[in-house]
Design an enzyme around this catalytic site. Structure first.
Site, short mmCIF file in Angstrom:
data_model
loop_
_atom_site.label_atom_id
_atom_site.label_comp_id
_atom_site.label_asym_id
_atom_site.label_seq_id
_atom_site.Cartn_x
_atom_site.Cartn_y
_atom_site.Cartn_z
N SER A 161 0.82 -1.25 -0.04
CA SER A 161 -0.04 0.04 -0.09
C SER A 161 0.78 1.34 0.21
O SER A 161 0.81 2.15 0.80
CB SER A 161 -0.72 -0.19 1.08
OG SER A 161 -1.71 -1.10 1.02
N ARG A 167 7.05 6.25 -4.56
CA ARG A 167 7.79 6.73 -3.22
C ARG A 167 7.16 6.29 -1.95
O ARG A 167 6.20 5.53 -1.83
CB ARG A 167 7.64 8.26 -3.30
CG ARG A 167 5.97 8.68 -2.97
CD ARG A 167 5.96 10.06 -2.72
NE ARG A 167 4.41 10.44 -2.60
CZ ARG A 167 3.78 10.63 -3.77
NH1 ARG A 167 4.28 10.73 -4.89
NH2 ARG A 167 2.29 10.69 -3.57
N ASP A 174 -4.20 -1.92 -0.22
CA ASP A 174 -5.24 -2.42 0.69
C ASP A 174 -6.38 -1.80 0.23
O ASP A 174 -7.47 -2.30 0.60
CB ASP A 174 -4.75 -2.01 2.10
CG ASP A 174 -4.65 -0.57 2.47
OD1 ASP A 174 -4.43 0.21 1.27
OD2 ASP A 174 -4.03 -0.17 3.54
#
Length: 493
Positions: free
Chosen positions: A173, A188, A226
């Site tokens: 996630s 990132r 998620d």
């Protein structure tokens, strides 16, 4: 709990029982008076309160930002997930699901039984702060080791036959760019991760290497976040679900978009009438420009001292990672102004991020007249004594910070509802995350916010506790993907 003068105790959710001796309110320390506190509170109310009109302006800007992200790479990434359409609810089979979350690595064996039913066996492995910062290869090596230990244990218990290789759904996630479902380049790190040598690399490949090194009987078929998993799992169980949101350490949303309305994937030649789940990564809304969100000086301090200044602007106002810190910065400013805790040693509360967002939940839900929970938090964690006037003031501040977070969250939901035209028919929003689940009144404040934005019709948008996205959702996505590829449908994606 005794509420007379003398000794008393309070039990914290951490399991600690705090005993303390109550002293009379008129003691030797100079203290803030009720009137002075009320004046200060008004100042903060002005800063943290959002009018319905302001919220509607944010929704419009948010909607534009979502549309821009679908047509080209904008501030809000709007990542195509290559999860095609909704689950039928009849998916079956055994799948592994692995979730590299902000605090734990979770490993699950999921049996889908069809009819919206499932069984799950799982294990969690704690991630230390050090592991989150050390080399990416090491981090994935740890994931491989944990999965090996888990598969060995389920083979031993007879839940899995020895030579079976299971399809695996990997929940990761963090913002990734995906060109197909079993590949993802990390854009990132977020949620306090900083593992070097990972950004810009394909995390599925790194994970596969670790699996083969540790001889794990699994084949990665899908990479999801998620939020996408939550969307799919919630729809599997409750087909009215059209949007999923996470309000926890991070914040995000996912929904199902028509392929014809995703110009940036037009070149892939997918049927324009097909649908694909979009992972919004909406924590990035209003980043860098900071034109739309009502940032206070405390929010600006958090942003400037964070490891990614300028980024994740929306997330920094609403996520559980920051709400405690917003309140702590306000308290520290009041200490510097000589308003609270005069003559006391305040070094503990001056430590950044020492004020947990869980403390805000506790302060808001303290049922006692004397606010014993608040006494407990300040005395136990910060060695500070408080007067009743201060405690009431701190609780009111916690409310302002918590309420603003929920109302901003409502703006995000409203932007998707308005973009997709869900207001008339209404829709269900699967929501998950520690704030939504544990923060008192968070869901009610979201609903109140939706009604402030849309008027009476806002009642048509209902949030409910989502299904487990990173376990069940990830397994269902793996099942849907396997089925799609077995049918030869867009098998290159």
């Amino acid at each position: 709990m005794a509420s007379r003068r003398g000794s008393s105790s309070v039990t914290l959710p951490t399991g600690h029982t705090l005993a303390y001796t109550r002293t009379s309110e008129v003691d030797d320390l100079p203290h803030a008076t009720k009137k002075k506190m009320a004046d200060h509170l008004r100042r903060f109310e002005t800063m943290f309160t959002m009018t319905p009109q302001r919220m509607r302006m944010i929704v419009e800007a948010f909607k534009d930002s979502l549309e821009l992200g679908l047509s080209k790479s904008g501030q809000v990434p709007m990542i195509p997930t290559y999860v095609f359409g909704w689950p039928s609810g009849e998916e079956t089979g055994e799948f592994l699901a692995v979730d590299l979350g902000g605090t734990n690595l979770r490993v699950c064996l999921v049996k889908l039984n069809g009819g919206g039913k499932f069984e799950i066996t799982q294990a969690k492995y704690r991630l230390t702060e050090e592991q989150k910062q050390e080399d990416g290869e090491k981090l994935f090596d740890f994931c491989g080791k944990c999965l090996k230990a888990f598969t060995d244990s389920i083979v031993e218990s007879g839940e899995l036959s020895k030579d079976r290789i299971l399809p695996l759904g990997f929940t990761f996630s963090y913002p990734c760019s995906q060109e197909k479902i079993d590949h993802g380049t990390l854009i990132r790190w977020t949620k306090g991760f900083g593992a070097p040598n990972t950004e810009g690399r394909d995390v599925v490949e790194m994970f596969r290497n670790s699996l083969s090194q540790h001889d794990v009987p699994a084949e990665v078929v899908a990479l999801t976040c998620d939020t996408t998993g939550t969307l799919i799992a919630s729809h599997y169980v409750n087909p009215d679900t059209k949007i999923a949101c996470i309000f926890g350490t991070g914040c995000n949303a996912a929904y199902m978009e028509r392929v014809r309305d995703i110009p940036k994937i037009a070149h892939l030649g997918i049927d324009p009438e097909a649908e694909m789940a979009i992972n919004c990564e909406w924590g990035a809304f209003d980043s860098f420009e900071h034109e739309h969100l009502p940032r206070t000086k405390y929010d600006i301090t958090i942003d400037e001292t964070s490891n990614k200044p300028g980024e994740q602007a929306f997330e920094k106002l609403i996520s559980g990672r920051y709400l405690g810190e917003i309140l702590r910065l306000i308290i520290c400013e009041l200490i510097d102004e000589g308003v609270v805790f005069l003559g006391q040693n305040t070094y503990k509360i001056e430590i950044p991020y020492s004020f947990d967002t869980a403390f805000l939940s506790l302060m808001e839900s303290d049922p006692t007249d004397e606010l014993l929970m608040v006494i407990g938090i300040f005395s136990h964690f910060f060695a500070l004594e408080t007067t009743l006037a201060e405690r009431q003031f701190f609780r009111a501040l916690a409310r302002l910070v918590g309420r603003r977070a929920a109302r901003l969250s409502a703006c995000g939901i409203a932007a998707i509802v308005s973009k997709m035209g869900y207001l008339e028919e209404g829709c269900s929003v699967g929501a998950d995350g520690s704030l939504y689940n544990k923060y008192p009144g968070f869901a009610d404040r979201i609903h109140e916010g939706l009604q402030d934005i849309f008027g009476e019709k806002g009642r048509n948008i209902v949030t409910h506790h989502a299904e487990d996205g990173s376990g069940i959702g990830s397994a269902i996505v793996a099942a849907m993907t396997k089925l799609r590829k077995d049918q030869g449908l867009y098998s290159n994606l």
